[in-house]
Design an enzyme around this catalytic site. Structure first.
Site, short mmCIF file in Angstrom:
data_model
loop_
_atom_site.label_atom_id
_atom_site.label_comp_id
_atom_site.label_asym_id
_atom_site.label_seq_id
_atom_site.Cartn_x
_atom_site.Cartn_y
_atom_site.Cartn_z
N ASP A 104 22.16 -4.88 15.91
CA ASP A 104 21.51 -4.60 17.19
C ASP A 104 22.36 -3.71 18.09
O ASP A 104 23.54 -3.43 17.79
CB ASP A 104 21.18 -5.92 17.90
CG ASP A 104 22.30 -6.95 17.84
OD1 ASP A 104 23.45 -6.57 17.55
OD2 ASP A 104 22.03 -8.14 18.06
N GLU A 106 14.95 -13.05 20.25
CA GLU A 106 14.92 -14.16 21.19
C GLU A 106 13.90 -15.21 20.75
O GLU A 106 13.02 -14.92 19.94
CB GLU A 106 14.54 -13.62 22.57
CG GLU A 106 15.56 -12.67 23.17
CD GLU A 106 16.77 -13.37 23.76
OE1 GLU A 106 17.21 -14.40 23.19
OE2 GLU A 106 17.30 -12.88 24.76
C1 GLP Z 1 24.48 -11.60 21.05
C2 GLP Z 1 24.29 -10.87 19.73
C3 GLP Z 1 24.09 -11.84 18.58
C4 GLP Z 1 25.17 -12.91 18.60
C5 GLP Z 1 25.06 -13.69 19.90
C6 GLP Z 1 26.09 -14.80 20.00
O1 GLP Z 1 23.29 -11.94 21.68
N1 GLP Z 1 23.19 -9.99 19.78
O2 GLP Z 1 24.11 -11.14 17.36
O3 GLP Z 1 25.00 -13.76 17.51
O4 GLP Z 1 25.29 -12.75 20.96
O5 GLP Z 1 27.33 -14.27 20.35
P1 GLP Z 1 28.69 -15.04 20.25
O6 GLP Z 1 29.08 -15.02 18.83
O7 GLP Z 1 29.62 -14.27 21.12
O8 GLP Z 1 28.45 -16.42 20.76
#
Ligand code: GLP
Length: 266
Positions: free
Chosen positions: A72, A148
């Site tokens: 993404d 989402e």
């Molecule tokens: C973002 C990314 C996701 C990721 C999520 C959780 O929203 N788009 O791919 O999994 O954050 O992030 P973290 O690993 O920092 O908790």
């Protein structure tokens, strides 16, 4: 679904990196038949990237014949913006391995033609023969990539509007300022992830407890996008004791027993 519950984040990251290395080596990739890896950003994969870099520097793994697709990107952030996912990937991984620049695919958040950008991304994945292994993190609300809650399980790469919870959570990377977090993103779809031969999901910490409980113990529900992994033939959730803490004792015992049995069998 295979579930591994490790004592802490470091052991999750190390196991995940070693598994990725094992899969790449087992595949014996060549320039004509590269190993295709789907990759996430966020804090969850950082330890995995560090371990992959370490093992690369020790000469244990080469990424010469690996192709990557990132999940993404924020719309409106140029690639060199400190919080763009493109910059994140170069700073945290690509700069320190031997991957070829032309083998790195990332969504362009600066495009004005989102439809073509997303269609071309899907086509590029198809052209290399699909993703062999998709590594994912998970949001506190169960989102994967930027899919989402209530995203379609059949979704492909597209534009999405972020939920307030995700903006709030990701504002920690933008100096705590929620207004700085782009509200729109480009993301691979849940269908795109599910098409991969194998999906790994790494989660750690207390704030992932509810998302992990819903992913593993509740029914498949689009309000917890990661729960779709229950329907994948080869999905592995790797979480630490903190993230697993809301699972029922029986569930934890069951999955730990399986891993113990696997070790004995080896
Ligand atoms: C973002 C990314 C996701 C990721 C999520 C959780 O929203 N788009 O791919 O999994 O954050 O992030 P973290 O690993 O920092 O908790």
């Amino acid at each position: 679904m295979r579930v591994l519950i490790k004592p802490d984040y470091d052991s999750c990251a190390k196991w995940t990196a070693e598994y990725i290395i094992f899969k790449i080596k087992q595949f014996r990739p060549t320039a004509n038949k590269p190993f295709v890896l789907g990759l996430p950003t966020g804090s969850s994969p950082i330890g995995v990237y560090q371990e992959l870099i370490k093992q690369h520097k020790e000469g244990k793994i080469s990424f010469q014949n690996v192709v990557t697709f990132n999940m993404d990107e924020y719309i409106g952030l140029p690639p060199d913006h400190p919080q763009s996912y493109c910059r994140f990937m170069w700073d945290n991984f690509f700069n320190d391995i031997d991957i070829k620049k032309e083998n790195i695919y990332m969504l362009n958040g600066m495009t004005t033609d989102y439809v073509s950008e997303c269609r071309n991304y899907e086509d590029a994945i198809k052209k290399v023969g699909g993703v062999n292994l998709f590594l994912c993190g998970i949001g506190t609300d169960g989102h994967i990539a930027f899919n989402e809650p209530a995203s379609s399980f059949a979704s492909r790469t597209r534009i999405k509007l972020l939920k307030a919870e995700t903006i709030k959570s990701n504002s920690r990377f933008f100096g705590g300022n929620q207004n700085e977090v782009p509200a729109k993103v480009l993301t691979v779809g849940i269908g795109t992830i599910m098409d991969a031969d194998e999906v790994l999901l790494i989660a750690s910490g207390k704030n992932k407890q509810e998302a992990i409980r819903q992913t593993i113990e509740c029914g498949v529900n689009h309000l917890c996008p990661a729960s779709i992994l229950q329907m994948h033939e080869h999905a592995i959730v790797i979480c630490d004791d903190f993230a697993a803490d809301k699972l029922r004792p029986d569930t934890i015992k069951y999955f730990k027993n399986i891993e113990r049995a696997n070790m004995v069998a080896k």
